[in-house]
Design a protein around this motif. Structure first.
Motif, PDB file in Angstrom:
ATOM      1  N   MET A 144       0.817  -1.197   0.000  1.00  0.00           N
ATOM      2  CA  MET A 144       0.000   0.000   0.000  1.00  0.00           C
ATOM      3  C   MET A 144       0.858   1.259   0.000  1.00  0.00           C
ATOM      4  O   MET A 144       0.597   2.211  -0.743  1.00  0.00           O
ATOM      5  N   ASN A 145       1.906   1.256   0.810  1.00  0.00           N
ATOM      6  CA  ASN A 145       2.806   2.406   0.862  1.00  0.00           C
ATOM      7  C   ASN A 145       3.517   2.613  -0.467  1.00  0.00           C
ATOM      8  O   ASN A 145       3.597   3.730  -0.985  1.00  0.00           O
ATOM      9  N   VAL A 146       4.052   1.530  -1.025  1.00  0.00           N
ATOM     10  CA  VAL A 146       4.814   1.628  -2.270  1.00  0.00           C
ATOM     11  C   VAL A 146       3.925   2.112  -3.419  1.00  0.00           C
ATOM     12  O   VAL A 146       4.290   3.032  -4.163  1.00  0.00           O
ATOM     13  N   THR A 147       2.752   1.504  -3.578  1.00  0.00           N
ATOM     14  CA  THR A 147       1.898   1.884  -4.697  1.00  0.00           C
ATOM     15  C   THR A 147       1.343   3.298  -4.539  1.00  0.00           C
ATOM     16  O   THR A 147       1.182   4.017  -5.532  1.00  0.00           O
ATOM     17  N   PHE A 148       1.082   3.711  -3.302  1.00  0.00           N
ATOM     18  CA  PHE A 148       0.620   5.093  -3.100  1.00  0.00           C
ATOM     19  C   PHE A 148       1.719   6.076  -3.480  1.00  0.00           C
ATOM     20  O   PHE A 148       1.455   7.091  -4.137  1.00  0.00           O
ATOM     21  N   TYR A 149       2.944   5.787  -3.107  1.00  0.00           N
ATOM     22  CA  TYR A 149       4.050   6.683  -3.454  1.00  0.00           C
ATOM     23  C   TYR A 149       4.312   6.691  -4.954  1.00  0.00           C
ATOM     24  O   TYR A 149       4.701   7.716  -5.520  1.00  0.00           O
ATOM     25  N   LEU A 150       4.121   5.556  -5.618  1.00  0.00           N
ATOM     26  CA  LEU A 150       4.230   5.526  -7.083  1.00  0.00           C
ATOM     27  C   LEU A 150       3.116   6.356  -7.713  1.00  0.00           C
ATOM     28  O   LEU A 150       3.325   7.007  -8.748  1.00  0.00           O
ATOM     29  N   ALA A 151       1.930   6.355  -7.093  1.00  0.00           N
ATOM     30  CA  ALA A 151       0.803   7.119  -7.627  1.00  0.00           C
ATOM     31  C   ALA A 151       1.049   8.618  -7.527  1.00  0.00           C
ATOM     32  O   ALA A 151       0.842   9.357  -8.496  1.00  0.00           O
ATOM     33  N   ILE A 152       1.504   9.086  -6.354  1.00  0.00           N
ATOM     34  CA  ILE A 152       1.649  10.537  -6.181  1.00  0.00           C
ATOM     35  C   ILE A 152       2.840  11.086  -6.960  1.00  0.00           C
ATOM     36  O   ILE A 152       2.991  12.306  -7.064  1.00  0.00           O
ATOM     37  N   GLU A 153       3.663  10.199  -7.513  1.00  0.00           N
ATOM     38  CA  GLU A 153       4.715  10.658  -8.410  1.00  0.00           C
ATOM     39  C   GLU A 153       4.111  11.189  -9.714  1.00  0.00           C
ATOM     40  O   GLU A 153       4.694  12.056 -10.367  1.00  0.00           O
ATOM     41  N   ARG A 154       2.909  10.706 -10.065  1.00  0.00           N
ATOM     42  CA  ARG A 154       2.319  11.005 -11.367  1.00  0.00           C
ATOM     43  C   ARG A 154       1.027  11.814 -11.297  1.00  0.00           C
ATOM     44  O   ARG A 154       0.650  12.449 -12.283  1.00  0.00           O
ATOM     45  N   ILE A 155       0.327  11.773 -10.179  1.00  0.00           N
ATOM     46  CA  ILE A 155      -0.927  12.510 -10.068  1.00  0.00           C
ATOM     47  C   ILE A 155      -0.938  13.283  -8.750  1.00  0.00           C
ATOM     48  O   ILE A 155      -0.175  12.969  -7.839  1.00  0.00           O
ATOM     49  N   PRO A 156      -1.787  14.318  -8.639  1.00  0.00           N
ATOM     50  CA  PRO A 156      -1.848  15.092  -7.398  1.00  0.00           C
ATOM     51  C   PRO A 156      -2.192  14.220  -6.194  1.00  0.00           C
ATOM     52  O   PRO A 156      -2.944  13.244  -6.310  1.00  0.00           O
ATOM     53  N   ILE A 157      -1.647  14.572  -5.046  1.00  0.00           N
ATOM     54  CA  ILE A 157      -1.873  13.787  -3.839  1.00  0.00           C
ATOM     55  C   ILE A 157      -3.367  13.698  -3.503  1.00  0.00           C
ATOM     56  O   ILE A 157      -3.866  12.642  -3.114  1.00  0.00           O
ATOM     57  N   GLY A 158      -4.081  14.803  -3.666  1.00  0.00           N
ATOM     58  CA  GLY A 158      -5.510  14.801  -3.368  1.00  0.00           C
ATOM     59  C   GLY A 158      -6.263  13.776  -4.189  1.00  0.00           C
ATOM     60  O   GLY A 158      -7.159  13.090  -3.691  1.00  0.00           O
ATOM     61  N   MET A 159      -5.902  13.646  -5.467  1.00  0.00           N
ATOM     62  CA  MET A 159      -6.553  12.658  -6.331  1.00  0.00           C
ATOM     63  C   MET A 159      -6.126  11.249  -5.972  1.00  0.00           C
ATOM     64  O   MET A 159      -6.930  10.310  -6.004  1.00  0.00           O
ATOM     65  N   ALA A 160      -4.864  11.069  -5.611  1.00  0.00           N
ATOM     66  CA  ALA A 160      -4.387   9.739  -5.221  1.00  0.00           C
ATOM     67  C   ALA A 160      -5.130   9.240  -3.983  1.00  0.00           C
ATOM     68  O   ALA A 160      -5.566   8.087  -3.925  1.00  0.00           O
ATOM     69  N   VAL A 161      -5.288  10.113  -2.996  1.00  0.00           N
ATOM     70  CA  VAL A 161      -6.000   9.718  -1.776  1.00  0.00           C
ATOM     71  C   VAL A 161      -7.474   9.468  -2.072  1.00  0.00           C
ATOM     72  O   VAL A 161      -8.081   8.541  -1.532  1.00  0.00           O
ATOM     73  N   THR A 162      -8.062  10.288  -2.946  1.00  0.00           N
ATOM     74  CA  THR A 162      -9.466  10.095  -3.318  1.00  0.00           C
ATOM     75  C   THR A 162      -9.683   8.723  -3.936  1.00  0.00           C
ATOM     76  O   THR A 162     -10.597   7.983  -3.557  1.00  0.00           O
ATOM     77  N   LEU A 163      -8.845   8.363  -4.903  1.00  0.00           N
ATOM     78  CA  LEU A 163      -8.975   7.062  -5.562  1.00  0.00           C
ATOM     79  C   LEU A 163      -8.640   5.922  -4.605  1.00  0.00           C
ATOM     80  O   LEU A 163      -9.304   4.876  -4.608  1.00  0.00           O
ATOM     81  N   GLU A 164      -7.638   6.130  -3.763  1.00  0.00           N
ATOM     82  CA  GLU A 164      -7.256   5.099  -2.800  1.00  0.00           C
ATOM     83  C   GLU A 164      -8.380   4.851  -1.803  1.00  0.00           C
ATOM     84  O   GLU A 164      -8.570   3.727  -1.335  1.00  0.00           O
ATOM     85  N   PHE A 165      -9.131   5.893  -1.497  1.00  0.00           N
ATOM     86  CA  PHE A 165     -10.184   5.777  -0.497  1.00  0.00           C
ATOM     87  C   PHE A 165     -11.325   4.884  -0.960  1.00  0.00           C
ATOM     88  O   PHE A 165     -12.159   4.464  -0.152  1.00  0.00           O
TER      89      PHE A 165
END
Length: 281
Positions: free
Chosen positions: A71-92
């Motif tokens: 979860m940590n690794v994939t979230f950090y890979l996500a925020i490398e490419r998209i805004p953090i707010g969107m990453a957390v929204t999709l992760e939620f």
């Protein structure tokens, strides 16, 4: 309630610091540093009992740790490419799916529909999000769902936060060979190590402590509603610290997911409220 708000702020501050550190270290390196910091601090504080453990004890905590690290690794890979707010929204969407699946209330499908509408807006808005970033955020959400489902069995076998401490060590041990093979160990720069370890404190060790205290003082239902504000908090911290802005469609998508999450939590019967699990962005 103040403790929960501080915990949320700590997590999202950690996420923004992590992304800011990408100029000196990649996502996998930052994730490894976070796991290291959290594992050391929680290990020292809890000193979990390892001897005399059954195979079942180890099975559940290893599975828990794999989900936690992934979860940590994939979230950090996500925020490398998209805004953090969107990453957390999709992760939620992961925790939201778990809540709906466990609620068994037909009306909760309406909240799922609202979240789906919000996410669908992202696909039809101009300036679409990076597809790979969206993919990693959704994978992080699926792993977050697994993490929540494994929290019960692991917690019953490892009291307090000792299971979480062991899970961080499992994740650290599992990620270390990958970082080694890819030659991604942090450079010998004190600032990189210091910020990386600080991220571990802000994103994991501190929130766990605060949320454990908070859960003793407020109802799980209230706790869950407050945690549903995570996407909005993530977007706010990313705006203040990184200058990340969201497009109108992204703001609407975020709002839909937040409202859906609050709706699902509010619709639960008090008797079946499950302990909320701290976020792991």
């Amino acid at each position: 309630m103040l403790l929960v708000v501080v915990a949320i702020a700590s997590v999202q501050l950690g996420s923004s610091l992590a992304k800011d550190l990408y100029s000196a270290a990649g996502p996998l390196t930052v994730a490894w540093l976070r796991l290291l910091g959290a594992a050391v601090v929680l290990g020292v504080l809890t000193r979990p009992r390892l001897r005399g453990r059954s195979a079942s004890d180890w099975f559940w905590v290893v599975a828990y740790g794999v989900c936690l690290a992934g979860m940590n690794v994939t979230f950090y890979l996500a925020i490398e490419r998209i805004p953090i707010g969107m990453a957390v929204t999709l992760e939620f969407l992961g925790p939201l799916g778990v809540s709906v699946a466990l609620s068994r209330r037909a009306r909760d499908l309406l909240w799922v529909g609202l979240a789906a509408i919000g996410v669908a807006l992202l696909g039809f808005s101009p300036g679409q999000l990076d597809p790979l970033g969206v993919f990693w955020a959704l994978v992080a959400g699926a792993l977050w769902a697994g993490y929540i489902l494994l929290a019960g069995p692991a917690g019953r076998r490892w009291p307090g936060v000792s299971g979480v401490a062991v899970a961080f060590w499992v994740g650290l041990v599992g990620l270390t060979p990958v970082v080694w093979a890819l030659d991604l160990f942090p450079v010998a720069v004190p600032a990189v190590w210091g910020i990386g370890l600080l991220i571990g404190l802000l994103s994991s060790a501190i929130p766990y402590g605060l949320e454990m205290v908070a859960l003793r003082r407020i109802e799980p239902r209230i706790f869950g509603i407050l945690m549903s504000l995570e996407p909005a908090a993530a977007a706010l911290f990313a705006l203040l610290l990184l200058g990340e802005t969201l497009r109108p469609a992204e703001v609407v998508a975020l709002a839909c997911v937040v409202v859906a999450s609050i709706g699902v939590v509010r619709s639960r019967r008090p008797a079946v409220d499950a302990p909320a699990v701290p976020p792991e962005q």
